[in-house]
Design a protein around this motif. Sequence first.
Motif, PDB file in Angstrom:
ATOM      1  N   ARG B  13      24.826  80.076 -11.763  1.00 44.30           N
ATOM      2  CA  ARG B  13      25.963  80.964 -11.534  1.00 44.30           C
ATOM      3  C   ARG B  13      26.118  81.187 -10.033  1.00 44.30           C
ATOM      4  NH1 ARG B  13      25.466  85.642 -16.056  1.00 44.30           N
ATOM      5  NH2 ARG B  13      26.959  86.607 -14.661  1.00 44.30           N
ATOM      6  N   PRO B  14      27.361  81.421  -9.593  1.00 40.38           N
ATOM      7  CA  PRO B  14      27.605  81.530  -8.145  1.00 40.38           C
ATOM      8  C   PRO B  14      26.737  82.594  -7.470  1.00 40.38           C
ATOM      9  CG  PRO B  14      29.676  81.433  -9.359  1.00 40.38           C
ATOM     10  CD  PRO B  14      28.585  81.512 -10.389  1.00 40.38           C
ATOM     11  N   SER B  15      26.364  83.643  -8.209  1.00 37.63           N
ATOM     12  CA  SER B  15      25.589  84.725  -7.595  1.00 37.63           C
ATOM     13  C   SER B  15      24.115  84.358  -7.431  1.00 37.63           C
ATOM     14  CB  SER B  15      25.706  85.984  -8.464  1.00 37.63           C
ATOM     15  OG  SER B  15      25.237  85.710  -9.772  1.00 37.63           O
ATOM     16  N   VAL B  16      23.681  83.248  -8.048  1.00 40.27           N
ATOM     17  CA  VAL B  16      22.259  82.895  -8.003  1.00 40.27           C
ATOM     18  C   VAL B  16      22.015  81.882  -6.881  1.00 40.27           C
ATOM     19  CG1 VAL B  16      20.314  81.905  -9.272  1.00 40.27           C
ATOM     20  CG2 VAL B  16      21.992  83.321 -10.469  1.00 40.27           C
ATOM     21  N   LEU B  17      21.087  82.223  -6.001  1.00 40.14           N
ATOM     22  CA  LEU B  17      20.729  81.337  -4.892  1.00 40.14           C
ATOM     23  C   LEU B  17      20.238  79.993  -5.418  1.00 40.14           C
ATOM     24  CD1 LEU B  17      19.987  81.137  -1.775  1.00 40.14           C
ATOM     25  CD2 LEU B  17      17.692  81.864  -2.475  1.00 40.14           C
ATOM     26  N   ASP B  18      20.677  78.898  -4.773  1.00 39.17           N
ATOM     27  CA  ASP B  18      20.216  77.558  -5.142  1.00 39.17           C
ATOM     28  C   ASP B  18      19.457  76.959  -3.957  1.00 39.17           C
ATOM     29  OD1 ASP B  18      19.810  75.002  -6.034  1.00 39.17           O
ATOM     30  OD2 ASP B  18      21.891  74.376  -5.795  1.00 39.17           O
ATOM     31  N   PRO B  19      18.163  77.271  -3.826  1.00 45.00           N
ATOM     32  CA  PRO B  19      17.421  76.799  -2.646  1.00 45.00           C
ATOM     33  C   PRO B  19      17.355  75.282  -2.559  1.00 45.00           C
ATOM     34  CG  PRO B  19      15.933  77.910  -4.203  1.00 45.00           C
ATOM     35  CD  PRO B  19      17.311  78.084  -4.730  1.00 45.00           C
ATOM     36  N   ALA B  20      17.313  74.583  -3.722  1.00 41.63           N
ATOM     37  CA  ALA B  20      17.277  73.119  -3.689  1.00 41.63           C
ATOM     38  C   ALA B  20      18.593  72.582  -3.124  1.00 41.63           C
ATOM     39  CB  ALA B  20      17.016  72.569  -5.090  1.00 41.63           C
ATOM     40  N   GLY B  21      19.695  73.204  -3.494  1.00 40.72           N
ATOM     41  CA  GLY B  21      20.991  72.813  -2.958  1.00 40.72           C
ATOM     42  C   GLY B  21      21.061  73.040  -1.456  1.00 40.72           C
ATOM     43  N   GLU B  22      20.505  74.173  -1.019  1.00 44.13           N
ATOM     44  CA  GLU B  22      20.500  74.479   0.420  1.00 44.13           C
ATOM     45  C   GLU B  22      19.673  73.449   1.190  1.00 44.13           C
ATOM     46  OE1 GLU B  22      22.092  76.772   2.379  1.00 44.13           O
ATOM     47  OE2 GLU B  22      23.267  76.979   0.534  1.00 44.13           O
ATOM     48  N   ALA B  23      18.527  73.044   0.589  1.00 43.83           N
ATOM     49  CA  ALA B  23      17.675  72.050   1.251  1.00 43.83           C
ATOM     50  C   ALA B  23      18.411  70.708   1.347  1.00 43.83           C
ATOM     51  CB  ALA B  23      16.366  71.890   0.480  1.00 43.83           C
ATOM     52  N   ALA B  24      19.132  70.355   0.288  1.00 44.62           N
ATOM     53  CA  ALA B  24      19.882  69.091   0.292  1.00 44.62           C
ATOM     54  C   ALA B  24      21.003  69.146   1.331  1.00 44.62           C
ATOM     55  CB  ALA B  24      20.430  68.812  -1.100  1.00 44.62           C
ATOM     56  N   ARG B  25      21.628  70.321   1.444  1.00 47.90           N
ATOM     57  CA  ARG B  25      22.709  70.472   2.417  1.00 47.90           C
ATOM     58  C   ARG B  25      22.175  70.295   3.843  1.00 47.90           C
ATOM     59  NH1 ARG B  25      26.272  74.674   4.764  1.00 47.90           N
ATOM     60  NH2 ARG B  25      24.709  76.258   4.391  1.00 47.90           N
ATOM     61  N   SER B  26      20.967  70.827   4.060  1.00 48.48           N
ATOM     62  CA  SER B  26      20.397  70.684   5.395  1.00 48.48           C
ATOM     63  C   SER B  26      20.042  69.216   5.675  1.00 48.48           C
ATOM     64  CB  SER B  26      19.214  71.640   5.515  1.00 48.48           C
ATOM     65  OG  SER B  26      18.076  70.999   5.926  1.00 48.48           O
ATOM     66  N   ALA B  27      19.617  68.485   4.609  1.00 49.15           N
ATOM     67  CA  ALA B  27      19.330  67.049   4.776  1.00 49.15           C
ATOM     68  C   ALA B  27      20.612  66.277   5.065  1.00 49.15           C
ATOM     69  CB  ALA B  27      18.642  66.505   3.528  1.00 49.15           C
ATOM     70  N   ALA B  28      21.713  66.715   4.498  1.00 46.59           N
ATOM     71  CA  ALA B  28      23.003  66.055   4.765  1.00 46.59           C
ATOM     72  C   ALA B  28      23.322  66.109   6.245  1.00 46.59           C
ATOM     73  CB  ALA B  28      24.114  66.723   3.940  1.00 46.59           C
ATOM     74  N   ASN B  29      23.025  67.245   6.853  1.00 50.47           N
ATOM     75  CA  ASN B  29      23.241  67.381   8.297  1.00 50.47           C
ATOM     76  C   ASN B  29      22.383  66.402   9.075  1.00 50.47           C
ATOM     77  OD1 ASN B  29      25.194  69.340   8.371  1.00 50.47           O
ATOM     78  ND2 ASN B  29      23.705  71.026   8.255  1.00 50.47           N
ATOM     79  N   ARG B  30      21.102  66.249   8.619  1.00 53.46           N
ATOM     80  CA  ARG B  30      20.197  65.343   9.325  1.00 53.46           C
ATOM     81  C   ARG B  30      20.640  63.892   9.170  1.00 53.46           C
ATOM     82  NH1 ARG B  30      15.165  67.887   6.871  1.00 53.46           N
ATOM     83  NH2 ARG B  30      15.510  70.014   7.583  1.00 53.46           N
ATOM     84  N   LEU B  31      21.279  63.592   8.047  1.00 52.69           N
ATOM     85  CA  LEU B  31      21.816  62.242   7.832  1.00 52.69           C
ATOM     86  C   LEU B  31      23.003  61.996   8.758  1.00 52.69           C
ATOM     87  CD1 LEU B  31      21.882  59.624   6.011  1.00 52.69           C
ATOM     88  CD2 LEU B  31      23.405  60.893   4.490  1.00 52.69           C
TER      89      LEU B  31
END
Lengths: 217, 88
Positions: B13-31
Amino acid sequence: MSIGIIVFPGSNCDRDLKWAIEGCLGLPTKFLWHETRDLSGLDAIVLPGGFSYGDYLRCGAIARFAPVLESVLEFVKRGGRVLGICNGFQVLTELGLLPGALTRNKDLHFICEPTSLKVTSSKSIWFESYQKHKIITLPIAHGEGRFQCDEDTLKYLQDEELIALRYAKNPNGSIDNIAGITSADGNVLGLMPHPERACDPLLGGEDGRFILQALLG
Amino acid sequence: MPNYQARVLVNLRPSVLDPAGEAARSAANRLGVTGITKLRIGKSVELQIEAADEIEARQRLELLSDRLLANPVIEDWTLELEPCSSTS
């Protein structure tokens, strides 16, 4: 008088619990395979930590349909004491015996370390001998222990004093620092820390003994 | 009996933090892939189901999604359903 320890495929703290309850406390135990429905002769039930059914789908999501848990629901209705530790806590929330859900730790790490906990409610039988705000130390060992619930549920837990244990320093992002909660009737306790790993001074503490002792009142 | 092809998408749900998603997003930046402002990881469950008609298939899959595939305390789900010609 005996305490039932449920064994799911993938449980890995069941034998630790037997060691702690029998070896340290001198109370009798009996293993309950997840397919049994027979809880006769048992005065309390423990759901151990581990990775029931490989934590497939979600932690506790498949275990919740184990035949033994149908009997546990009846057992709870009759006022029986049920303790869920770590994966056992996750199963109890999936089963609906406790509100909320346990989600991935905020920093994604599997955390395995001793943790300071505050007893924040002595309303239930599990902590009635504790003074409120007493600090105890128990080990945690989980990757998915971040307690989550909606605001109404949180207010309900707070108002009814059902939050039994809070982390002194939040390790996983749990809402309101929640480490353990009880049911409204107080006979069900779910907590992420492992009391069975803190029953012998040689292993770093005895703060878990009182929680396990409360199984038989 | 008709066979149906279904996909259930389960998301936090949108209100629930998704730490795995955040980690993937940070990897996208590194890519070097810039501009990703949101990344949430969910599950996709593919199913085939035999049922008398689409309404019955939908009812059974809704129950399944709500009670097993997703935990409504933390997750939302959507169901896609269409008739399928083969059972393979």
